[in-house]
Design an enzyme around this catalytic site. Sequence first.
Site, PDB file in Angstrom:
ATOM      1  CG  HIS A 154      13.795   3.841  15.814  1.00 30.75           C
ATOM      2  ND1 HIS A 154      14.932   3.176  16.236  1.00 30.75           N
ATOM      3  CD2 HIS A 154      14.061   5.169  15.954  1.00 30.75           C
ATOM      4  CE1 HIS A 154      15.842   4.060  16.615  1.00 30.75           C
ATOM      5  NE2 HIS A 154      15.345   5.281  16.446  1.00 30.75           N
ATOM      6  CG  HIS A 158      16.814   8.254  13.394  1.00 26.80           C
ATOM      7  ND1 HIS A 158      18.119   8.047  13.771  1.00 26.80           N
ATOM      8  CD2 HIS A 158      16.069   8.106  14.526  1.00 26.80           C
ATOM      9  CE1 HIS A 158      18.178   7.800  15.073  1.00 26.80           C
ATOM     10  NE2 HIS A 158      16.933   7.826  15.552  1.00 26.80           N
ATOM     11  CD  GLU A 159      12.072   8.973  15.153  1.00 26.36           C
ATOM     12  OE1 GLU A 159      11.384   8.058  15.634  1.00 26.36           O
ATOM     13  OE2 GLU A 159      12.981   9.541  15.776  1.00 26.36           O
TER      14      GLU A 159
END
Length: 232
Positions: free
Chosen positions: A26, A22-23
């Site tokens: 980004h 998820h991170e």
Amino acid sequence: MPDWLTELVTAIAASVLAITLHEAAHGYAALALGDPTAKEAGRLSLNPLRHVDPLGTLIVPGVLLLTQLLTIGRVEVMFGWAKPVPVNILRLRNPRFGMVAVAAAGPAVNIALALAAAFLLHPVQAGLLPDAVAVVLFRFLLLLILANLVLGLFNLIPLPPMDGGRILGGLLPPSIGIPFLRLDRFGLLFVVLILFLAPQIVPGWSPMQWLLDYAVTPAIRLVLLAAGHPVQ
């Protein structure tokens, strides 16, 4: 290995994978759209240790895991967060809509990972692996689906600094969106207060249970159906 320890290890592995990707999503999205801040900070990495937040990545998920295993004997809910990947929206080629794309990248990767895990259930169920391995892998994939959908959908709550809040702020007219995004410093506190105080104010109502019942559970059904699994 005791059953509870197997459950703990697989749940931690699923959660760490979901949070890390998820991170990282980004940061990779920001780089693709012109902002190398995450790369310069050494955060453009799939190494989970680069994204560890002691409280959000270790303590909170650990307490949730142990509490559920000791009380109900299984893991039904996972929640946590990683150290936010730094993004400078002013370095994006299109700051307004670039921010929307960067924010959406995290939940999008979580949904894609949940779908991939659902497809991988097929070979695990085919009987090609030893039973002991198949059972552990099957449980890991189920937890991976759950962890990714909980993380992805929770982050779509339309309040900054959640991804959903940044998406909404970028889509709103600037005269409204900019003041809305300035709530960033208070948004997470507001979300936490809702999660923990709402059940005290409205007895019998749990925001997290509501999220599970009306967002995560239907999403799990859709993911399994999309992967070709029979769902009643």
